[in-house]
Design a protein around this motif. Sequence first.
Motif, PDB file in Angstrom:
ATOM      1  N   MET A 207      43.972  17.406  30.281  1.00 25.02           N
ATOM      2  CA  MET A 207      43.810  17.627  29.414  1.00 25.02           C
ATOM      3  C   MET A 207      42.388  17.674  29.512  1.00 25.02           C
ATOM      4  O   MET A 207      41.237  17.664  29.350  1.00 25.02           O
ATOM      5  CB  MET A 207      43.945  16.857  28.040  1.00 25.02           C
ATOM      6  CG  MET A 207      45.498  15.977  28.140  1.00 25.02           C
ATOM      7  SD  MET A 207      45.280  14.952  27.215  1.00 25.02           S
ATOM      8  CE  MET A 207      46.254  16.348  25.823  1.00 25.02           C
ATOM      9  N   THR A 208      42.102  19.648  29.067  1.00 23.02           N
ATOM     10  CA  THR A 208      41.214  20.593  28.392  1.00 23.02           C
ATOM     11  C   THR A 208      41.538  21.489  28.046  1.00 23.02           C
ATOM     12  O   THR A 208      42.759  21.521  28.141  1.00 23.02           O
ATOM     13  CB  THR A 208      40.433  21.155  30.215  1.00 23.02           C
ATOM     14  OG1 THR A 208      41.827  22.132  30.767  1.00 23.02           O
ATOM     15  CG2 THR A 208      40.393  20.187  31.652  1.00 23.02           C
ATOM     16  N   LYS A 209      40.358  22.189  27.393  1.00 23.44           N
ATOM     17  CA  LYS A 209      40.109  23.446  26.534  1.00 23.44           C
ATOM     18  C   LYS A 209      39.473  24.530  26.666  1.00 23.44           C
ATOM     19  O   LYS A 209      37.730  23.723  27.765  1.00 23.44           O
ATOM     20  CB  LYS A 209      40.240  22.756  24.913  1.00 23.44           C
ATOM     21  CG  LYS A 209      38.674  22.310  24.734  1.00 23.44           C
ATOM     22  CD  LYS A 209      39.589  21.796  23.616  1.00 23.44           C
ATOM     23  CE  LYS A 209      38.166  20.768  22.677  1.00 23.44           C
ATOM     24  NZ  LYS A 209      38.250  20.431  21.547  1.00 23.44           N
ATOM     25  N   SER A 210      39.442  25.739  26.554  1.00 24.73           N
ATOM     26  CA  SER A 210      38.227  26.571  26.555  1.00 24.73           C
ATOM     27  C   SER A 210      38.482  27.050  25.553  1.00 24.73           C
ATOM     28  O   SER A 210      38.920  27.678  24.354  1.00 24.73           O
ATOM     29  CB  SER A 210      38.130  27.255  27.631  1.00 24.73           C
ATOM     30  OG  SER A 210      39.644  28.574  27.807  1.00 24.73           O
ATOM     31  N   GLY A 211      37.271  28.547  24.856  1.00 27.24           N
ATOM     32  CA  GLY A 211      37.245  29.040  23.312  1.00 27.24           C
ATOM     33  C   GLY A 211      36.907  27.526  22.060  1.00 27.24           C
ATOM     34  O   GLY A 211      36.591  26.358  22.522  1.00 27.24           O
TER      35      GLY A 211
END
Length: 478
Positions: A207-211
């Motif tokens: 699980m990753t995220k950006s912004g």
Amino acid sequence: MRGRRMRPRTLWRRCVGSPMISPQRRRPITHRPSPCQHSAEPARRKYWSVRSPTGPSNTLLTESYELDGITPSRIERPNTADDLSAALKSIHSDGQAAVLWGGGTRMHVGNRVARYDAAVDMTGLNRIVDYRPPDLVVVAEAGMTIAALRAELGKNNQRLPFDAQSPGEATIGGSLASNAVGPLRGRYGGVRDFVIGMSIVQADGTMTKSGGSVVKNVAGYDLARLHIGALGTLGAITTVAFKIGPVPEVMRTVVAWFDSAESAAVAGMRITNGAFMPEAVTLVAGQRAAAKASELAAENYGKASDNAVMLLIALAAGPATVERQVNDTNATLGGAMTDGFVVLDDDLQLSAWSLVDEQSPTPAFSIRSTVKPTAAFDLVSALSKSDSFDETHIVAQIGFGTVEAHFWGNISGEVVRSAQDAVINAGGACMIERCPSELKGDLDVFGDLGAPLDVMRRMKQQFDPDGTLSPGRFAGRI
């Protein structure tokens, strides 16, 4: 000495997107979708029950888990990001290939999938995660439909200026993954321009995220844009943070009809490059446009040619501003070679804009191209004159030069190549969005992308080296 009596101050609550005004002068705004954002009733579907490998028995849609003639042996329907992570981790460890599903409205886009063992239905992730009306920010899960998001935002007279086809079925994640476009892009930009943050589950379940979830956010790389238009080949979108805006107070649509696309070019470019920016300027050509033009002409004691094309101009702002824009637009049309025009509001304008998405029955062949706005009219004319099809329906967004053409009839490789040649001659790039499955084996629907394709291959190798997510479906059969 008696002190001066002070009048108590009154605190006025400011409506989001409007100036601070007296409660006595404020006019209530009833939420209505943009004329370009017409609603569509979701099609009735049959259901069946199947036991998911990662959970209890789930009710799943029977329709359209088959893709390019391949039916998956495994179906996953996660309800949370953790469920999705566990499902993809299991699929990856088993050496299987998965295809992500939303509402299924744009599953025809892309090359023929090379392997397809598991369908991952994302519609269970359909909640609002965070919504802050004063900050003009909303965070929603990828399986939420565009219509559901629109309804929630409308409670506060706000909107996401994005108009997807079949909003009752189209999901947020699917619209982003397929880079869907609509008439409002000319004024507000594409849907990716409203994304300020995104959460992703990668092919191996990571699980990753950006912004982030604030508008002024410049931390890190803008990795969200890698997943927009990637058809779910780099990861599964789970949540998206959008910046949003207010609903315009008044909306009107001016509809004009011409005897040809060339005749509409003068008026279309004058309005697009005029003193104000319309919500949308859209040209519609084909048999259905000609029939609608004849209907409007008859209602207004006019006449339309047998091959008439329609120019739809959407206007939205405050009452006085819209009135001035309508007058300016009418003056421009009056000086052009129009056969007639009419100003529509309320349900009448929604009916006119429904023509833009009219694709029933399902076309046999569809292409989407991007050209210079000035060349869009010539391309519409060239595609309309083809006698290789039983019926044509062409929609050109004049503000940004996107031309979508839909055809019915017998489709051959020669017919496909002739349509591609017409786009190339107009100086544009062409993508085949729909064609018979057997033809997908002989061509790349994305066309020749040249040097950027090498970068895309390296990205795929970094994000999904084992080819777990939709192998072969993206450009270059990545």
